[in-house]
Design a protein around this motif. Structure first.
Motif, PDB file in Angstrom:
ATOM      1  N   MET A  91       0.779  -1.294  -0.198  1.00 25.86           N
ATOM      2  CA  MET A  91      -0.043  -0.103   0.069  1.00 25.86           C
ATOM      3  C   MET A  91       0.896   1.187  -0.048  1.00 25.86           C
ATOM      4  SD  MET A  91      -2.944   0.892  -0.139  1.00 25.86           S
ATOM      5  CE  MET A  91      -2.876   2.019  -0.927  1.00 25.86           C
ATOM      6  N   ARG A  92       1.674   1.215   1.072  1.00 29.25           N
ATOM      7  CA  ARG A  92       2.535   2.571   1.195  1.00 29.25           C
ATOM      8  C   ARG A  92       3.610   2.505  -0.022  1.00 29.25           C
ATOM      9  NH1 ARG A  92      -0.109   5.898   3.811  1.00 29.25           N
ATOM     10  NH2 ARG A  92       1.643   7.062   4.564  1.00 29.25           N
ATOM     11  N   VAL A 132      -4.141  -5.223   0.493  1.00 32.78           N
ATOM     12  CA  VAL A 132      -4.180  -5.017  -1.017  1.00 32.78           C
ATOM     13  C   VAL A 132      -3.519  -6.033  -1.804  1.00 32.78           C
ATOM     14  CG1 VAL A 132      -2.673  -3.593  -2.594  1.00 32.78           C
ATOM     15  CG2 VAL A 132      -3.734  -2.482  -0.448  1.00 32.78           C
ATOM     16  N   ALA A 140     -10.012   3.429   5.209  1.00 29.81           N
ATOM     17  CA  ALA A 140     -10.981   3.177   4.146  1.00 29.81           C
ATOM     18  C   ALA A 140     -10.283   3.954   2.895  1.00 29.81           C
ATOM     19  CB  ALA A 140     -12.420   3.612   4.524  1.00 29.81           C
ATOM     20  N   ALA A 141     -10.056   5.199   3.081  1.00 33.51           N
ATOM     21  CA  ALA A 141      -9.392   5.907   1.894  1.00 33.51           C
ATOM     22  C   ALA A 141      -8.454   5.358   1.400  1.00 33.51           C
ATOM     23  CB  ALA A 141      -9.303   7.542   2.352  1.00 33.51           C
ATOM     24  N   ARG A 142      -7.295   5.001   2.218  1.00 37.88           N
ATOM     25  CA  ARG A 142      -5.968   4.224   1.608  1.00 37.88           C
ATOM     26  C   ARG A 142      -6.145   2.921   0.901  1.00 37.88           C
ATOM     27  NH1 ARG A 142      -3.758   6.054   6.952  1.00 37.88           N
ATOM     28  NH2 ARG A 142      -4.511   4.013   7.629  1.00 37.88           N
ATOM     29  N   VAL A 143      -6.928   1.875   1.463  1.00 38.59           N
ATOM     30  CA  VAL A 143      -7.191   0.853   1.014  1.00 38.59           C
ATOM     31  C   VAL A 143      -8.218   0.385  -0.050  1.00 38.59           C
ATOM     32  CG1 VAL A 143      -5.723   0.007   2.785  1.00 38.59           C
ATOM     33  CG2 VAL A 143      -8.182  -0.500   2.725  1.00 38.59           C
ATOM     34  N   SER A 144      -9.314   0.974   0.086  1.00 42.95           N
ATOM     35  CA  SER A 144     -10.432   0.483  -0.733  1.00 42.95           C
ATOM     36  C   SER A 144     -10.609   0.940  -2.047  1.00 42.95           C
ATOM     37  CB  SER A 144     -11.747   0.565   0.138  1.00 42.95           C
ATOM     38  OG  SER A 144     -12.132   1.837   0.284  1.00 42.95           O
ATOM     39  N   HIS A 145     -11.417   0.318  -2.891  1.00 41.83           N
ATOM     40  CA  HIS A 145     -11.627   0.631  -4.238  1.00 41.83           C
ATOM     41  C   HIS A 145     -13.001   1.543  -4.086  1.00 41.83           C
ATOM     42  CE1 HIS A 145      -9.063  -2.708  -4.910  1.00 41.83           C
ATOM     43  NE2 HIS A 145      -8.531  -2.057  -5.693  1.00 41.83           N
ATOM     44  N   PHE A 158     -14.110  10.418  -1.176  1.00 41.07           N
ATOM     45  CA  PHE A 158     -13.331  11.393  -0.263  1.00 41.07           C
ATOM     46  C   PHE A 158     -12.802  12.575  -0.916  1.00 41.07           C
ATOM     47  CE2 PHE A 158     -13.088   7.302   2.029  1.00 41.07           C
ATOM     48  CZ  PHE A 158     -13.078   7.731   3.281  1.00 41.07           C
ATOM     49  N   GLY A 159     -13.195  12.649  -2.318  1.00 41.05           N
ATOM     50  CA  GLY A 159     -12.647  13.821  -3.059  1.00 41.05           C
ATOM     51  C   GLY A 159     -13.913  14.840  -3.264  1.00 41.05           C
ATOM     52  N   ASN A 160     -15.322  14.103  -3.482  1.00 41.57           N
ATOM     53  CA  ASN A 160     -16.211  14.946  -3.911  1.00 41.57           C
ATOM     54  C   ASN A 160     -17.625  14.286  -3.754  1.00 41.57           C
ATOM     55  OD1 ASN A 160     -17.928  16.793  -4.938  1.00 41.57           O
ATOM     56  ND2 ASN A 160     -17.578  16.373  -7.027  1.00 41.57           N
ATOM     57  N   THR A 199     -14.040   5.024  -4.013  1.00 40.75           N
ATOM     58  CA  THR A 199     -13.410   5.645  -3.075  1.00 40.75           C
ATOM     59  C   THR A 199     -12.900   7.019  -3.252  1.00 40.75           C
ATOM     60  OG1 THR A 199     -12.967   3.439  -1.795  1.00 40.75           O
ATOM     61  CG2 THR A 199     -11.544   5.489  -1.167  1.00 40.75           C
ATOM     62  N   GLY A 200     -12.538   7.452  -4.365  1.00 35.84           N
ATOM     63  CA  GLY A 200     -11.752   8.576  -4.615  1.00 35.84           C
ATOM     64  C   GLY A 200     -12.939   9.651  -4.523  1.00 35.84           C
ATOM     65  N   PHE A 223      -4.877  15.284  -6.691  1.00 36.12           N
ATOM     66  CA  PHE A 223      -6.086  15.295  -5.807  1.00 36.12           C
ATOM     67  C   PHE A 223      -6.574  13.999  -5.208  1.00 36.12           C
ATOM     68  CE2 PHE A 223     -10.796  15.245  -5.552  1.00 36.12           C
ATOM     69  CZ  PHE A 223     -10.956  16.674  -4.775  1.00 36.12           C
ATOM     70  N   ASP A 224      -6.507  12.658  -6.078  1.00 35.22           N
ATOM     71  CA  ASP A 224      -6.945  11.753  -5.469  1.00 35.22           C
ATOM     72  C   ASP A 224      -5.944  11.355  -4.286  1.00 35.22           C
ATOM     73  OD1 ASP A 224      -8.550   9.183  -5.971  1.00 35.22           O
ATOM     74  OD2 ASP A 224      -6.496   8.223  -5.872  1.00 35.22           O
ATOM     75  N   GLN A 277      -9.311   7.055   7.134  1.00 34.17           N
ATOM     76  CA  GLN A 277      -8.109   7.243   6.598  1.00 34.17           C
ATOM     77  C   GLN A 277      -7.794   5.622   6.031  1.00 34.17           C
ATOM     78  OE1 GLN A 277      -6.620   9.353   4.852  1.00 34.17           O
ATOM     79  NE2 GLN A 277      -7.807  10.858   5.787  1.00 34.17           N
ATOM     80  N   ALA A 316      -6.764  13.346  -1.251  1.00 30.35           N
ATOM     81  CA  ALA A 316      -7.916  12.953  -0.783  1.00 30.35           C
ATOM     82  C   ALA A 316      -7.850  11.354   0.063  1.00 30.35           C
ATOM     83  CB  ALA A 316      -9.204  12.621  -1.877  1.00 30.35           C
ATOM     84  N   ARG A 317      -7.023  10.747  -0.446  1.00 30.13           N
ATOM     85  CA  ARG A 317      -7.071   9.107   0.092  1.00 30.13           C
ATOM     86  C   ARG A 317      -5.725   8.831   0.984  1.00 30.13           C
ATOM     87  NH1 ARG A 317      -8.699   5.075  -4.586  1.00 30.13           N
ATOM     88  NH2 ARG A 317      -8.370   3.738  -2.617  1.00 30.13           N
ATOM     89  N   GLN A 318      -4.674   9.517   0.818  1.00 26.51           N
ATOM     90  CA  GLN A 318      -3.521   9.135   1.482  1.00 26.51           C
ATOM     91  C   GLN A 318      -3.228  10.217   2.588  1.00 26.51           C
ATOM     92  OE1 GLN A 318      -2.470   6.571   1.122  1.00 26.51           O
ATOM     93  NE2 GLN A 318      -3.057   5.776  -0.849  1.00 26.51           N
ATOM     94  N   ALA A 319      -3.871  11.148   3.041  1.00 23.30           N
ATOM     95  CA  ALA A 319      -3.428  12.072   4.356  1.00 23.30           C
ATOM     96  C   ALA A 319      -2.065  12.143   4.173  1.00 23.30           C
ATOM     97  CB  ALA A 319      -3.794  11.403   5.203  1.00 23.30           C
TER      98      ALA A 319
END
Lengths: 216, 299
Positions: free
Chosen positions: A1-2, B230, B248-253, B282-284, B278-279, A64-65, B246, A68-71
């Motif tokens: 992931m990272r 993942v 959820a945001a990091r790992v999920s589709h 968390f984006g819009n 997910t994008g 942007f993505d 976070q 939004a997702r990775q802080a």
């Protein structure tokens, strides 16, 4: 992931460098179109600008993505913020290169530049192209020293601009208003391209060190 | 709705020995107003008008969802929004809760999971679960992993290989290969949780449900589980409930946001508010309530 995330961050910088090389090509070809009254090349540079804009939008979407997702934090955050600023610089530089080609197109089939002014325009084009390439190198290497050096080479462009003004302000200027306007605009375009290259180098300094150097 | 026999006991095996699921063609038909995100996934589990009661209390209502194959779907929302209740419907874990009643459709490859003749053990073998707290059995590391294949009567040529593969799959093999006969309780929390994941994948499931699998772990163990998720999503469909947005945001589709709304009697019922990529969430996000929750202004 990272790992995936860090690969995506690297990809953004690789893409920015690639875009920088396209801008450098656009500057070189525009200058050539201008000096040789080459309509075909001018049209190609103008058309290529929209491709650059599409690349810029794609980078912006990726940034942007990830935001939004990775802080993102620390160097990751700086990379993304710097990338957004550099994308704006690149889009603007692309527009300016297209503007140069538009002047060549507008004056075609006549050459836009009187013979005695060709060398100063050619010099401006060369300096601008070199500075854009150096900005690309700085993105690739993240070399802070090279980024600082790029800031100081901006002086060269300023000197060319001054000598260009001296020619135009001469009472014996024989080329009329139209050419004077073209030359003034072209000088401005090249100077702005150089400024954006410096701005990009400053963003790389920020990306690496976390500090934005004070404007010179 | 479906042309597959409504009996999970008779559903053809979808996970081969190599762990590669075969494609089963299932006609899902017209989904009407079901909430399916843009870029419709290849569905594995489908919920239609799901309602769950605990005795007379309506815990969750009106949930329509399609879970995509080999995707990570995250269920998020404030406490009491019904996300864990929904998760437990996906492998009939709610059967174990006294007074729980499930209405609506829960379909696995189009087969009604609550239909007559469905073998619940088979359901839970095909759709495994990992819980919030690592819960290894008081057995050796080896026996923990071998437990599932043994009790489900899985035919295996060599149990050692099954155990090794499952431990590799859970990114734990290198850490435990020299102490397989030692008690699972000797492992750290993060290792215990990966052991539970190994135990789940040892029965060759197709779907793994995870109920806050990292909330008892430190950030480093959490990062390992996230990396593992993942990796696992290349082979398995993963559905995760998490309080950590976070994560959820990091790992999920795809992400589903649930919330609870009170009726005139003050009864709070969980509802699905928004389900999308997910994008996008968390984006819009499309719904004000999603925006308020993920920005921390509510819940």
């Amino acid at each position: 992931m990272r790992e995936t995330y860090h690969e995506q961050l690297d990809e953004i910088l690789v893409e920015l460098e690639r875009m920088t090389r396209s801008v450098s090509t656009a500057v070189r070809r525009s200058t050539s179109a201008l000096l040789t009254a080459d309509l075909g090349t001018a049209e190609e540079v103008i058309a290529a600008d929209s491709t650059l804009d599409i690349s810029g939008e794609a980078v912006e979407e990726k940034v942007f993505d990830l935001m939004a997702r990775q802080a993102p934090v620390a160097s990751e955050l700086r990379t993304l913020v710097a990338a957004l600023r550099m994308v704006a610089d690149l889009e603007r530089m692309g527009d300016l290169a297209a503007h140069i080609s538009k002047i060549a197109r507008m004056r075609y089939p006549a050459p836009a530049i009187p013979t005695e002014l060709q060398s100063v325009i050619a010099d401006m084009g060369r300096v601008a192209e070199r500075m854009v390439n150096q900005a690309g190198d700085v993105i690739q290497t993240r070399d802070v020293e090279a980024a600082h050096r790029l800031e100081s080479t901006d002086d060269e462009m300023d000197k060319l601009r001054s000598s260009q003004f001296r020619l135009m302000m001469d009472d014996s200027w024989p080329h009329g208003v139209e050419v004077a306007v073209d030359i003034a605009l072209l000088g401005r375009y090249y100077e702005r391209i150089a400024d954006h290259a410096v701005s990009m180098a400053r963003r790389v300094i920020f990306l690496v060190t976390g500090e934005l150097p004070a404007p010179q | 709705m479906t042309n597959v026999e409504p009996d999970l006991a008779t559903v053809p095996e979808t996970v081969g020995a190599a762990g590669a699921p075969h494609q089963i063609h299932v006609e899902l038909g017209d989904r009407g107003n079901h909430r399916v995100p843009a870029g419709e996934p290849d569905g594995v589990i489908e919920l239609a008008n799901l309602e769950v009661f605990y005795d007379k209390f309506l815990a969750v209502s009106g949930v329509d969802m399609l879970f995509g194959s080999k995707e990570i779907t995250a269920l998020i929302g404030p406490s009491g929004c019904g996300k864990s209740t929904v998760l437990r419907c996906l492998n009939r874990m709610n059967d174990l809760v006294p007074g729980a009643h499930v209405f609506g459709d829960v379909r696995f490859h189009g087969v009604d999971m609550y239909g007559p003749g469905v073998d619940v053990i088979e359901v839970r073998r095909r759709i495994g679960m990992v819980f919030q707290k690592p819960n290894p059995f008081p057995k050796s590391i080896y026996d923990n992993v071998a437990y599932g294949p043994r009790v489900t009567g899985m035919k295996t040529d060599n149990m050692d290989d099954v155990v090794e593969q499952a431990l590799h799959g859970a990114a734990l093999w290198d850490e435990v290969k020299d102490k397989l006969k030692q008690s699972a309780f000797g492992l750290s929390g993060g290792q215990q949780q990966r052991l539970c994941i190994a135990r789940t994948i040892a029965t060759s499931p197709e779907v793994i449900l995870m109920d806050e699998p990292c909330s008892a772990l430190d950030p480093i163990a959490t990062a390992k589980i996230e990396d593992l998720m993942v990796d696992l999503a290349k082979t398995y469909t993963i559905i995760i409930v998490t309080h950590n947005m976070q994560q959820a945001a990091r790992v999920s589709h795809r992400t589903a946001f649930f919330t609870a709304a009170a009726d005139e009697h003050g009864q709070r019922t969980g509802r699905l508010v928004e389900f999308d990529n997910t994008g996008k969430i968390f984006g819009n996000p499309a719904d004000q309530r999603t925006e308020a929750y993920i920005t921390g202004r509510f819940g």
